[in-house]
Design a protein around this motif. Structure first.
Motif, PDB file in Angstrom:
ATOM      1  N   LEU A 180       0.592  -1.180   0.029  1.00 26.67           N
ATOM      2  CA  LEU A 180      -0.049   0.069  -0.014  1.00 26.67           C
ATOM      3  C   LEU A 180       0.836   1.377   0.008  1.00 26.67           C
ATOM      4  CD1 LEU A 180      -2.649  -0.744   2.662  1.00 26.67           C
ATOM      5  CD2 LEU A 180      -2.883  -0.579   0.115  1.00 26.67           C
ATOM      6  N   LYS A 226     -17.367  -1.391   0.770  1.00 25.96           N
ATOM      7  CA  LYS A 226     -16.386  -0.094   0.764  1.00 25.96           C
ATOM      8  C   LYS A 226     -16.066   0.089   2.452  1.00 25.96           C
ATOM      9  CE  LYS A 226     -19.847   3.272   0.597  1.00 25.96           C
ATOM     10  NZ  LYS A 226     -20.672   4.252  -0.424  1.00 25.96           N
ATOM     11  N   THR A 229     -12.167   1.236   3.229  1.00 26.21           N
ATOM     12  CA  THR A 229     -11.829   2.546   2.675  1.00 26.21           C
ATOM     13  C   THR A 229     -12.107   3.555   3.843  1.00 26.21           C
ATOM     14  OG1 THR A 229     -13.771   3.069   1.517  1.00 26.21           O
ATOM     15  CG2 THR A 229     -12.097   1.705   0.418  1.00 26.21           C
ATOM     16  N   ALA A 240      -9.898   4.964  -2.744  1.00 21.30           N
ATOM     17  CA  ALA A 240      -9.819   3.653  -3.189  1.00 21.30           C
ATOM     18  C   ALA A 240      -8.907   2.643  -2.373  1.00 21.30           C
ATOM     19  CB  ALA A 240      -8.961   3.920  -4.426  1.00 21.30           C
ATOM     20  N   GLU A 241      -8.073   3.086  -1.534  1.00 21.41           N
ATOM     21  CA  GLU A 241      -7.277   1.931  -0.812  1.00 21.41           C
ATOM     22  C   GLU A 241      -7.866   1.767   0.619  1.00 21.41           C
ATOM     23  OE1 GLU A 241      -5.114   0.467  -2.241  1.00 21.41           O
ATOM     24  OE2 GLU A 241      -4.292   1.561  -3.676  1.00 21.41           O
ATOM     25  N   THR A 243      -8.887  -1.099  -1.067  1.00 18.63           N
ATOM     26  CA  THR A 243      -9.645  -2.054  -2.070  1.00 18.63           C
ATOM     27  C   THR A 243      -8.727  -1.923  -3.283  1.00 18.63           C
ATOM     28  OG1 THR A 243     -11.548  -1.450  -0.762  1.00 18.63           O
ATOM     29  CG2 THR A 243     -11.685  -2.296  -3.102  1.00 18.63           C
ATOM     30  N   GLU A 244      -8.256  -1.036  -3.774  1.00 16.47           N
ATOM     31  CA  GLU A 244      -7.638  -0.995  -5.105  1.00 16.47           C
ATOM     32  C   GLU A 244      -6.607  -1.825  -5.175  1.00 16.47           C
ATOM     33  OE1 GLU A 244      -5.609   2.562  -7.073  1.00 16.47           O
ATOM     34  OE2 GLU A 244      -7.821   2.799  -7.534  1.00 16.47           O
ATOM     35  N   THR A 245      -5.695  -1.953  -4.103  1.00 17.25           N
ATOM     36  CA  THR A 245      -4.431  -2.916  -4.221  1.00 17.25           C
ATOM     37  C   THR A 245      -4.877  -4.253  -3.976  1.00 17.25           C
ATOM     38  OG1 THR A 245      -2.916  -1.155  -3.223  1.00 17.25           O
ATOM     39  CG2 THR A 245      -2.238  -3.361  -2.745  1.00 17.25           C
ATOM     40  N   MET A 247      -7.399  -5.608  -4.787  1.00 23.70           N
ATOM     41  CA  MET A 247      -7.903  -6.051  -6.289  1.00 23.70           C
ATOM     42  C   MET A 247      -6.548  -6.801  -7.193  1.00 23.70           C
ATOM     43  SD  MET A 247     -10.880  -6.221  -7.471  1.00 23.70           S
ATOM     44  CE  MET A 247     -12.473  -5.436  -7.762  1.00 23.70           C
ATOM     45  N   LYS A 248      -5.506  -6.245  -6.929  1.00 24.12           N
ATOM     46  CA  LYS A 248      -4.336  -6.888  -7.756  1.00 24.12           C
ATOM     47  C   LYS A 248      -3.894  -8.213  -7.388  1.00 24.12           C
ATOM     48  CE  LYS A 248      -2.720  -2.181  -8.216  1.00 24.12           C
ATOM     49  NZ  LYS A 248      -1.686  -1.181  -7.678  1.00 24.12           N
ATOM     50  N   SER A 251      -8.636 -10.563  -5.380  1.00 20.35           N
ATOM     51  CA  SER A 251      -9.888 -10.659  -6.106  1.00 20.35           C
ATOM     52  C   SER A 251     -10.377 -12.020  -6.524  1.00 20.35           C
ATOM     53  CB  SER A 251      -9.839  -9.747  -7.394  1.00 20.35           C
ATOM     54  OG  SER A 251      -8.782 -10.359  -8.418  1.00 20.35           O
ATOM     55  N   VAL A 265     -13.220  -8.777  -3.620  1.00 17.35           N
ATOM     56  CA  VAL A 265     -12.170  -8.874  -3.106  1.00 17.35           C
ATOM     57  C   VAL A 265     -12.315  -9.388  -1.792  1.00 17.35           C
ATOM     58  CG1 VAL A 265     -10.832  -6.908  -4.232  1.00 17.35           C
ATOM     59  CG2 VAL A 265     -11.950  -6.255  -2.253  1.00 17.35           C
TER      60      VAL A 265
END
Length: 308
Positions: A180, A226, A229, A240-241, A243-245, A247-248, A251, A265
């Motif tokens: 992160l 969410k 976040t 976003a974070e 969750t965005e990381t 997702m990589k 997920s 995720v």
């Protein structure tokens, strides 16, 4: 030699979507830890408020008497849940059973009746959230809120999202934090049991674990909404974070490539206490403590086979 898995911390969230209490020990019941998600803030139609729409709930703190976490404790007329939030005076909720009942309370797919904690609590939460609100308590005597039967037939919970227990590990958080831009604390994920000495995301594979005499079954990976976040110290949602990381590498697309991707995720493992496998004839204690050892009895072969 590998260090034994241990309970690093135990957290109870008395009011759904509000701040948790780190406790030295907790009593295990069929629906989750005693006092966990017993209360719920609802709107004028009796529908649940959560941090998904009211992130300010993150700043609402609860306090219970220390003795409330002992196994056989019963509240007296002098026992209270004390609720605090920024800019608000403390609210005291008697722990003895309320006399008033609210009908038509709903949370996700469930609706039923609940105890109503009265006008003072309603006014307090209405003032804090700036909209008409009431505080209700789960009515165990007459109500059952089943966990999804396709994952945990015969199990139920109070006002937790779906299942009675959420387990996560410190190693999973540590690995996420290396990826992160800014590290996050574990309170973003709101587990009940945080485990130490585990491999990162090792909890994904736990099908059955034992803590003292109590057997817990893993029912599915916890898919995250969410709420992670939302900064739990400020009550402010981020864009976003983390969750965005996640997702990589966490997920459904990555972990379960053979299944239809639904954009989910995962962090943590949802569990139930399998009381059928617990010998309570010998008055086995249903209390678990920080520092207790966890034994993994059975694992599933791979994350691709994990229920989600």
């Amino acid at each position: 030699m590998e260090e034994a898995l241990k309970i690093q911390s135990l957290v109870i969230y008395p009011i759904k979507s509000c701040r948790g209490i780190a406790v030295p020990q907790a009593t295990v019941t069929h629906t989750g830890f005693q006092w966990d998600r017993y209360w719920l803030v609802v709107n004028s139609k009796g529908r649940a408020y959560t941090q998904r729409v009211e992130p300010k709930l993150a700043l609402v703190e609860s306090e219970l008497p220390n003795e409330a976490f002992l196994e056989d404790w019963e509240p007296t007329k002098d026992s209270f849940l004390v609720v605090n939030a920024p800019g608000m005076s403390p609210l005291k909720i008697p722990l003895t059973k309320p006399s008033s009942v609210a009908e038509g309370v709903s949370m996700w797919e469930w609706s039923g009746s609940a105890f109503d904690e009265g006008e003072e609590a309603a006014q307090w939460f209405s003032d804090y959230l700036g909209k008409q609100s009431r505080l209700v308590r789960f009515k165990k005597e007459t109500e059952t809120r089943p966990s999804p039967p396709e994952f945990a037939a015969g199990y139920s919970t109070t006002f937790a999202d779906m299942f009675p227990f959420l387990v996560a590990s410190q190693a999973s958080l540590d690995q996420l934090n290396t990826l992160l831009p800014e590290p996050v604390p574990i309170n973003r994920f709101r587990p009940n049991i945080l485990v130490d000495n585990c491999d990162p995301f090792g909890e994904d594979l736990w099908d059955e674990i034992k803590i003292n005499d109590l057997v817990f079954q893993g029912v599915r990976l916890c898919s995250r909404c969410k709420v992670p976040t939302v900064n739990q110290e400020t009550g402010v949602p981020g864009a976003a974070e983390p969750t965005e990381t996640l997702m990589k590498f966490r997920s459904d697309n990555v972990l379960m490539p053979d299944k239809k991707a639904r954009g989910k995720v995962f962090f943590g493992k949802e569990m139930v206490w399998n009381w059928n496998l617990t010998n309570t004839e010998d008055k086995g204690k249903k209390t678990i403590k920080v520092g207790d050892t966890i034994s993994v009895i059975r694992k599933i072969p791979s994350r691709a086979e994990a229920a989600a």
